[in-house]
Design a protein around this motif. Structure first.
Motif, PDB file in Angstrom:
ATOM      1  N   SER A  55      16.541  -4.407  -1.490  1.00 60.70           N
ATOM      2  CA  SER A  55      15.648  -4.116  -0.372  1.00 60.70           C
ATOM      3  C   SER A  55      16.442  -3.840   0.900  1.00 60.70           C
ATOM      4  O   SER A  55      17.365  -4.591   1.254  1.00 60.70           O
ATOM      5  CB  SER A  55      14.707  -5.303  -0.150  1.00 60.70           C
ATOM      6  OG  SER A  55      13.828  -5.047   0.915  1.00 60.70           O
ATOM      7  N   TYR A  56      16.108  -2.744   1.570  1.00 63.94           N
ATOM      8  CA  TYR A  56      16.781  -2.379   2.823  1.00 63.94           C
ATOM      9  C   TYR A  56      15.755  -1.673   3.702  1.00 63.94           C
ATOM     10  O   TYR A  56      15.372  -0.539   3.438  1.00 63.94           O
ATOM     11  CB  TYR A  56      17.978  -1.459   2.538  1.00 63.94           C
ATOM     12  CG  TYR A  56      18.815  -1.144   3.769  1.00 63.94           C
ATOM     13  CD1 TYR A  56      19.797  -2.034   4.208  1.00 63.94           C
ATOM     14  CD2 TYR A  56      18.621   0.039   4.483  1.00 63.94           C
ATOM     15  CE1 TYR A  56      20.564  -1.746   5.329  1.00 63.94           C
ATOM     16  CE2 TYR A  56      19.390   0.328   5.596  1.00 63.94           C
ATOM     17  CZ  TYR A  56      20.359  -0.570   6.022  1.00 63.94           C
ATOM     18  OH  TYR A  56      21.109  -0.279   7.137  1.00 63.94           O
ATOM     19  N   HIS A  57      15.288  -2.372   4.738  1.00 65.24           N
ATOM     20  CA  HIS A  57      14.225  -1.822   5.573  1.00 65.24           C
ATOM     21  C   HIS A  57      14.451  -2.219   7.033  1.00 65.24           C
ATOM     22  O   HIS A  57      15.436  -2.893   7.370  1.00 65.24           O
ATOM     23  CB  HIS A  57      12.859  -2.309   5.083  1.00 65.24           C
ATOM     24  CG  HIS A  57      12.797  -3.796   4.827  1.00 65.24           C
ATOM     25  ND1 HIS A  57      12.782  -4.730   5.838  1.00 65.24           N
ATOM     26  CD2 HIS A  57      12.775  -4.500   3.666  1.00 65.24           C
ATOM     27  CE1 HIS A  57      12.742  -5.951   5.332  1.00 65.24           C
ATOM     28  NE2 HIS A  57      12.744  -5.836   4.008  1.00 65.24           N
ATOM     29  N   MET A  58      13.541  -1.803   7.894  1.00 66.08           N
ATOM     30  CA  MET A  58      13.725  -1.979   9.335  1.00 66.08           C
ATOM     31  C   MET A  58      13.822  -3.443   9.756  1.00 66.08           C
ATOM     32  O   MET A  58      14.387  -3.759  10.808  1.00 66.08           O
ATOM     33  CB  MET A  58      12.582  -1.296  10.105  1.00 66.08           C
ATOM     34  CG  MET A  58      11.207  -1.864   9.851  1.00 66.08           C
ATOM     35  SD  MET A  58       9.895  -1.050  10.798  1.00 66.08           S
ATOM     36  CE  MET A  58      10.334  -1.527  12.464  1.00 66.08           C
ATOM     37  N   HIS A  59      13.309  -4.355   8.945  1.00 66.48           N
ATOM     38  CA  HIS A  59      13.321  -5.767   9.316  1.00 66.48           C
ATOM     39  C   HIS A  59      14.579  -6.500   8.866  1.00 66.48           C
ATOM     40  O   HIS A  59      14.831  -7.616   9.326  1.00 66.48           O
ATOM     41  CB  HIS A  59      12.083  -6.461   8.735  1.00 66.48           C
ATOM     42  CG  HIS A  59      10.788  -5.868   9.200  1.00 66.48           C
ATOM     43  ND1 HIS A  59      10.378  -5.899  10.520  1.00 66.48           N
ATOM     44  CD2 HIS A  59       9.814  -5.195   8.529  1.00 66.48           C
ATOM     45  CE1 HIS A  59       9.214  -5.286  10.636  1.00 66.48           C
ATOM     46  NE2 HIS A  59       8.845  -4.853   9.441  1.00 66.48           N
ATOM     47  N   ASN A  60      15.355  -5.903   7.955  1.00 65.71           N
ATOM     48  CA  ASN A  60      16.560  -6.613   7.498  1.00 65.71           C
ATOM     49  C   ASN A  60      17.826  -5.761   7.594  1.00 65.71           C
ATOM     50  O   ASN A  60      18.900  -6.209   7.211  1.00 65.71           O
ATOM     51  CB  ASN A  60      16.374  -7.115   6.066  1.00 65.71           C
ATOM     52  CG  ASN A  60      16.474  -6.017   5.007  1.00 65.71           C
ATOM     53  OD1 ASN A  60      16.506  -4.830   5.328  1.00 65.71           O
ATOM     54  ND2 ASN A  60      16.517  -6.410   3.753  1.00 65.71           N
ATOM     55  N   GLU A  61      17.706  -4.524   8.081  1.00 62.05           N
ATOM     56  CA  GLU A  61      18.863  -3.621   8.029  1.00 62.05           C
ATOM     57  C   GLU A  61      20.036  -4.109   8.868  1.00 62.05           C
ATOM     58  O   GLU A  61      21.200  -3.923   8.480  1.00 62.05           O
ATOM     59  CB  GLU A  61      18.467  -2.196   8.439  1.00 62.05           C
ATOM     60  CG  GLU A  61      17.913  -2.039   9.823  1.00 62.05           C
ATOM     61  CD  GLU A  61      17.549  -0.589  10.144  1.00 62.05           C
ATOM     62  OE1 GLU A  61      18.105   0.318   9.518  1.00 62.05           O
ATOM     63  OE2 GLU A  61      16.709  -0.380  11.034  1.00 62.05           O
ATOM     64  N   HIS A  62      19.777  -4.759  10.004  1.00 60.16           N
ATOM     65  CA  HIS A  62      20.891  -5.247  10.821  1.00 60.16           C
ATOM     66  C   HIS A  62      21.660  -6.354  10.105  1.00 60.16           C
ATOM     67  O   HIS A  62      22.892  -6.393  10.144  1.00 60.16           O
ATOM     68  CB  HIS A  62      20.372  -5.759  12.176  1.00 60.16           C
ATOM     69  CG  HIS A  62      19.965  -4.678  13.116  1.00 60.16           C
ATOM     70  ND1 HIS A  62      18.716  -4.086  13.087  1.00 60.16           N
ATOM     71  CD2 HIS A  62      20.655  -4.045  14.096  1.00 60.16           C
ATOM     72  CE1 HIS A  62      18.649  -3.157  14.023  1.00 60.16           C
ATOM     73  NE2 HIS A  62      19.808  -3.106  14.648  1.00 60.16           N
ATOM     74  N   GLN A  63      20.932  -7.238   9.436  1.00 56.86           N
ATOM     75  CA  GLN A  63      21.596  -8.327   8.728  1.00 56.86           C
ATOM     76  C   GLN A  63      22.275  -7.835   7.448  1.00 56.86           C
ATOM     77  O   GLN A  63      23.339  -8.328   7.071  1.00 56.86           O
ATOM     78  CB  GLN A  63      20.573  -9.418   8.355  1.00 56.86           C
ATOM     79  CG  GLN A  63      19.949 -10.135   9.543  1.00 56.86           C
ATOM     80  CD  GLN A  63      18.776  -9.397  10.166  1.00 56.86           C
ATOM     81  OE1 GLN A  63      18.435  -8.291   9.741  1.00 56.86           O
ATOM     82  NE2 GLN A  63      18.177  -9.998  11.185  1.00 56.86           N
ATOM     83  N   ALA A  64      21.664  -6.874   6.769  1.00 49.42           N
ATOM     84  CA  ALA A  64      22.176  -6.436   5.469  1.00 49.42           C
ATOM     85  C   ALA A  64      23.337  -5.459   5.571  1.00 49.42           C
ATOM     86  O   ALA A  64      24.163  -5.365   4.653  1.00 49.42           O
ATOM     87  CB  ALA A  64      21.037  -5.791   4.670  1.00 49.42           C
ATOM     88  N   THR A  65      23.426  -4.733   6.674  1.00 48.24           N
ATOM     89  CA  THR A  65      24.409  -3.645   6.781  1.00 48.24           C
ATOM     90  C   THR A  65      25.842  -4.124   6.624  1.00 48.24           C
ATOM     91  O   THR A  65      26.661  -3.478   5.946  1.00 48.24           O
ATOM     92  CB  THR A  65      24.232  -2.903   8.119  1.00 48.24           C
ATOM     93  OG1 THR A  65      22.954  -2.249   8.127  1.00 48.24           O
ATOM     94  CG2 THR A  65      25.324  -1.856   8.316  1.00 48.24           C
ATOM     95  N   GLU A  66      26.177  -5.256   7.208  1.00 59.35           N
ATOM     96  CA  GLU A  66      27.556  -5.764   7.122  1.00 59.35           C
ATOM     97  C   GLU A  66      27.981  -5.981   5.671  1.00 59.35           C
ATOM     98  O   GLU A  66      29.090  -5.602   5.269  1.00 59.35           O
ATOM     99  CB  GLU A  66      27.679  -7.064   7.916  1.00 59.35           C
ATOM    100  CG  GLU A  66      29.099  -7.615   7.937  1.00 59.35           C
ATOM    101  CD  GLU A  66      29.221  -8.872   8.786  1.00 59.35           C
ATOM    102  OE1 GLU A  66      30.268  -9.557   8.670  1.00 59.35           O
ATOM    103  OE2 GLU A  66      28.279  -9.174   9.553  1.00 59.35           O
ATOM    104  N   ASP A  67      27.095  -6.568   4.885  1.00 54.68           N
ATOM    105  CA  ASP A  67      27.408  -6.824   3.481  1.00 54.68           C
ATOM    106  C   ASP A  67      27.517  -5.520   2.691  1.00 54.68           C
ATOM    107  O   ASP A  67      28.373  -5.390   1.806  1.00 54.68           O
ATOM    108  CB  ASP A  67      26.338  -7.720   2.866  1.00 54.68           C
ATOM    109  CG  ASP A  67      26.649  -8.094   1.430  1.00 54.68           C
ATOM    110  OD1 ASP A  67      27.770  -8.578   1.171  1.00 54.68           O
ATOM    111  OD2 ASP A  67      25.789  -7.883   0.556  1.00 54.68           O
ATOM    112  N   ILE A  68      26.663  -4.557   3.010  1.00 57.62           N
ATOM    113  CA  ILE A  68      26.701  -3.263   2.319  1.00 57.62           C
ATOM    114  C   ILE A  68      28.010  -2.531   2.630  1.00 57.62           C
ATOM    115  O   ILE A  68      28.622  -1.923   1.747  1.00 57.62           O
ATOM    116  CB  ILE A  68      25.482  -2.409   2.716  1.00 57.62           C
ATOM    117  CG1 ILE A  68      24.196  -3.080   2.200  1.00 57.62           C
ATOM    118  CG2 ILE A  68      25.604  -1.000   2.154  1.00 57.62           C
ATOM    119  CD1 ILE A  68      22.942  -2.512   2.792  1.00 57.62           C
TER     120      ILE A  68
END
Length: 226
Positions: A55-68
């Protein structure tokens, strides 16, 4: 060696609008980032794509981007898709692309479906020069945004949801003038695709009477008075 990020357009209506190459890239990726895994799951199942989704959406993209970014640096091939259209166009994708550029990670965007191009082409309005506005603010900054576009000479393209289109058409008519030409496309590439053309006030009256459904692309003539 760093991996690669693919931005993969997905159909905005008809599943047959998916390209052969898009299917191939999604199958070959290590992971598919999806705006809504439930919606994307239908698409992937239809094309027998078994790649794991995240899942990658407007509510988690800031937190998830570093790991990606870390996964991409480790050599993974990652694709990002949204519910419909091209990632980054009024949908998640920009932030991740920006970070890939900052980290010298290769990005490739496949050509494919996006709603505003067909809406612009069938509008009958000038398309040699245009400006993409996307969604306008709902509350704060709405009036100032519209006021800033009063003197825009290029054809303007807006995105709008069905339950807000009536208000938006009225606000545009009030700001630009009732007689400004416009074209409203909805349900693009779907069974009930429709394009309505007329003045802003005429389209506002139609929207009020008909309770229009589907995602909307509104194409508005630029200011021809100056």
């Amino acid at each position: 060696m760093s991996g690669k990020l693919y931005l993969v357009p997905t159909p905005i209506g008809n599943l047959k609008d998916m390209t052969f190459r898009a299917v191939e890239i999604l199958k070959e990726s290590d992971v598919v980032l999806a705006e809504d895994t439930r919606n994307s799951g239908i698409l992937l199942k239809h094309y027998e794509i078994e790649t794991p989704m995240r899942s990658y959406h407007m509510h988690n993209e800031h937190q998830a981007t570093e790991d990606i970014i870390r996964q991409l640096k480790d050599g993974q091939t990652i694709s990002i898709i949204t519910d419909a259209g091209t990632p980054g166009i009024s949908d998640p994708g920009y932030l991740l692309a920006k970070e890939c550029v900052a980290n010298n990670i290769t990005i490739e965007c496949l050509p494919g479906a996006t709603a505003f191009v067909p809406a612009l082409v069938v509008s009958g309005l000038p398309n040699n020069e245009f400006t993409f506005i996307g969604f306008i603010p709902v509350k704060k900054g709405r009036k100032s945004k519209l006021d800033s576009l009063v003197d825009e000479k290029k054809t303007m393209i807006f995105y709008e949801s069905p339950h807000k289109i009536g208000r938006t058409l009225k606000d545009l008519a009030e700001t630009f003038g009732n007689e400004r030409k416009a074209s409203l496309s909805r349900e693009i590439s779907k069974k009930f695709e429709e394009t309505l053309r007329g003045s802003l006030i005429e389209l506002a009256e139609i929207a009020e009477k008909r309770n229009l459904k589907g995602e909307m692309v509104l194409v508005v003539e630029g200011n021809q008075e100056k």
